[in-house]
Design a protein around this motif. Structure first.
Motif, PDB file in Angstrom:
ATOM      1  N   PRO A 177      14.916   6.722 -39.750  1.00  0.00           N
ATOM      2  CA  PRO A 177      14.004   7.865 -39.920  1.00  0.00           C
ATOM      3  C   PRO A 177      14.600   9.126 -39.313  1.00  0.00           C
ATOM      4  O   PRO A 177      15.186   9.094 -38.232  1.00  0.00           O
ATOM      5  N   CYS A 178      14.481  10.225 -40.036  1.00  0.00           N
ATOM      6  CA  CYS A 178      14.962  11.515 -39.549  1.00  0.00           C
ATOM      7  C   CYS A 178      13.906  12.558 -39.896  1.00  0.00           C
ATOM      8  O   CYS A 178      13.808  12.990 -41.041  1.00  0.00           O
ATOM      9  N   PHE A 179      13.074  12.910 -38.918  1.00  0.00           N
ATOM     10  CA  PHE A 179      11.930  13.790 -39.136  1.00  0.00           C
ATOM     11  C   PHE A 179      11.029  13.171 -40.203  1.00  0.00           C
ATOM     12  O   PHE A 179      10.539  12.076 -40.038  1.00  0.00           O
ATOM     13  N   THR A 180      10.851  13.823 -41.349  1.00  0.00           N
ATOM     14  CA  THR A 180       9.930  13.316 -42.373  1.00  0.00           C
ATOM     15  C   THR A 180      10.657  12.522 -43.459  1.00  0.00           C
ATOM     16  O   THR A 180      10.035  12.133 -44.451  1.00  0.00           O
ATOM     17  N   THR A 181      11.950  12.299 -43.296  1.00  0.00           N
ATOM     18  CA  THR A 181      12.745  11.606 -44.315  1.00  0.00           C
ATOM     19  C   THR A 181      13.296  10.305 -43.743  1.00  0.00           C
ATOM     20  O   THR A 181      13.689  10.253 -42.586  1.00  0.00           O
ATOM     21  N   SER A 182      13.331   9.266 -44.564  1.00  0.00           N
ATOM     22  CA  SER A 182      13.901   7.977 -44.155  1.00  0.00           C
ATOM     23  C   SER A 182      15.137   7.689 -44.994  1.00  0.00           C
ATOM     24  O   SER A 182      15.131   7.869 -46.218  1.00  0.00           O
ATOM     25  N   TYR A 183      16.205   7.250 -44.326  1.00  0.00           N
ATOM     26  CA  TYR A 183      17.470   6.968 -44.996  1.00  0.00           C
ATOM     27  C   TYR A 183      17.847   5.501 -44.816  1.00  0.00           C
ATOM     28  O   TYR A 183      17.527   4.883 -43.800  1.00  0.00           O
ATOM     29  N   LEU A 184      18.579   4.972 -45.785  1.00  0.00           N
ATOM     30  CA  LEU A 184      19.192   3.660 -45.648  1.00  0.00           C
ATOM     31  C   LEU A 184      20.584   3.777 -46.268  1.00  0.00           C
ATOM     32  O   LEU A 184      20.720   3.975 -47.483  1.00  0.00           O
ATOM     33  N   HIS A 185      21.610   3.703 -45.413  1.00  0.00           N
ATOM     34  CA  HIS A 185      22.981   3.894 -45.865  1.00  0.00           C
ATOM     35  C   HIS A 185      23.647   2.550 -46.159  1.00  0.00           C
ATOM     36  O   HIS A 185      23.417   1.565 -45.463  1.00  0.00           O
ATOM     37  N   ASN A 186      24.481   2.532 -47.197  1.00  0.00           N
ATOM     38  CA  ASN A 186      25.241   1.336 -47.581  1.00  0.00           C
ATOM     39  C   ASN A 186      24.355   0.091 -47.656  1.00  0.00           C
ATOM     40  O   ASN A 186      24.527  -0.868 -46.892  1.00  0.00           O
ATOM     41  N   PRO A 187      23.373   0.081 -48.561  1.00  0.00           N
ATOM     42  CA  PRO A 187      22.454  -1.060 -48.669  1.00  0.00           C
ATOM     43  C   PRO A 187      23.192  -2.392 -48.856  1.00  0.00           C
ATOM     44  O   PRO A 187      24.146  -2.473 -49.629  1.00  0.00           O
ATOM     45  N   LYS A 188      22.736  -3.395 -48.164  1.00  0.00           N
ATOM     46  CA  LYS A 188      23.365  -4.715 -48.233  1.00  0.00           C
ATOM     47  C   LYS A 188      23.188  -5.318 -49.633  1.00  0.00           C
ATOM     48  O   LYS A 188      22.130  -5.221 -50.238  1.00  0.00           O
ATOM     49  N   GLY A 189      24.259  -5.946 -50.106  1.00  0.00           N
ATOM     50  CA  GLY A 189      24.197  -6.661 -51.370  1.00  0.00           C
ATOM     51  C   GLY A 189      24.325  -5.789 -52.600  1.00  0.00           C
ATOM     52  O   GLY A 189      24.244  -6.302 -53.720  1.00  0.00           O
TER      53      GLY A 189
END
Length: 241
Positions: A177-189
Motif C-alpha cells: 500500500p502506498c497512500f491510496t494506491t495498492s501495488y503488487l510487483h512481479n506477481p507470482k506464477g
C-alpha cells in the motif's frame, strides 16, 4: 471514420475481439462477486522505446509539437522523481493537432548510456477515461503514431463500480500500500503481467459515480494489429476478484 462509432483503445491496437472475449469471461465466469455491478476492461497506457530519429521524423511530417514537461503539469512529480533518481535526463509531451497531449517522451539513462542518447521511452497514457472519451480525430492521430512503433507494454485496466477483492490478489504476492494506491510487483506464477495497481478512481479523478480500477502492466511486443495479450494470465487475475 465515422464520429458515430469511435474506436475503443483495444480496437485501436487491433485487440477488440480479445477484450470482448475477456469481458464475456469476466461477466459469465471469472468475476465471482459481480452481483449487480459492472466490470469493464480496456487499455489505459501503451509503451514503446522508439529511436529519437523516428520521433523527430514523425514530428516533422505531422507538425505535432514537442514540449518540455512543466512543473505545474499533472505528471511533473513523476518526471521530477525520475530525474532526481537519474532514471531519466529529460521529459517532454507530444501535442497532436486535436490537442491530445497524453504522450510522454522520456530520455532514460539505461537505454542511452552506450548509444549517445538515441532512444526515447514513449508512453501514451490516459486512454480509458470516463470523463474524456477519445474522438475519432484523436484515434486517427494515434494510429498514425502507433503504426510507426513497436509496442512493448500495455496497461490493461479493469473497472468496477464495486470495490474489488484485494484479498484474492494476495495469492500472487505481497500487496504494497502506498497512500491510496495498492501495488503488487512481479506477481507470482505470471510471466507477462509484471505489476498490479489498484485504486479508487472516483476519489482520484473526482468522478460523480463510484469507480474502482485495477491496472495490469503486461509485456507484449509487435506492431498494432499483431500484438498479444496474456489471455490466461488476465483470466487468472479475474478469477480472484
Amino acid at each position: 471514420m465515422s464520429e458515430a462509432k469511435n474506436l475503443t483503445p483495444p480496437e485501436l491496437v487491433g485487440l477488440g475481439a480479445v477484450f470482448e472475449a475477456l469481458a464475456e469471461y469476466a461477466q459469465n465466469m471469472g468475476y465471482r462477486n459481480v452481483g449487480e455491478s459492472f466490470l469493464r476492461l480496456g487499455i489505459d497506457s501503451i509503451r514503446a522505446t522508439p529511436l529519437k530519429s523516428t520521433i523527430e521524423k514523425i514530428l516533422s511530417q505531422t507538425g505535432w509539437i514537442k514540449k518540455e514537461v512543466q512543473s505545474h503539469s499533472k505528471i511533473s512529480a513523476h518526471a521530477k522523481r525520475k530525474k532526481a533518481t537519474k532514471e531519466t535526463t529529460s521529459a517532454f509531451y507530444i501535442i497532436t493537432h486535436t490537442g491530445f497531449k497524453n504522450i510522454l517522451l522520456e530520455t532514460p539513462h539505461a537505454l542511452n548510456q552506450s548509444s549517445n542518447y538515441t532512444k526515447y521511452k514513449l508512453t501514451i497514457y490516459g486512454l480509458s477515461q470516463p470523463k474524456r472519451l477519445l474522438s475519432s480525430a484523436t484515434i486517427e492521430e494515434l494510429q498514425r503514431l502507433l503504426k510507426r512503433l513497436e509496442v512493448q507494454e500495455l496497461d490493461i485496466c479493469i473497472d468496477s463500480n464495486n470495490a474489488l477483492n484485494l484479498e484474492g490478489l494476495r495469492a500472487f504476492g505481497v500487496i504494497d500500500p502506498c497512500f491510496t494506491t495498492s501495488y503488487l510487483h512481479n506477481p507470482k506464477g505470471l510471466s507477462y503481467i509484471t505489476r498490479l495497481c489498484y485504486y479508487d478512481k472516483q476519489a482520484k479523478d473526482h468522478l460523480k459515480d463510484a469507480l474502482y480500477r485495477l491496472e495490469l502492466t503486461c509485456i507484449t511486443r509487435g506492431k498494432i494489429g499483431a500484438l498479444f495479450v496474456p489471455f490466461d494470465e488476465v483470466k487468472a487475475i479475474l478469477n480472484t476478484l
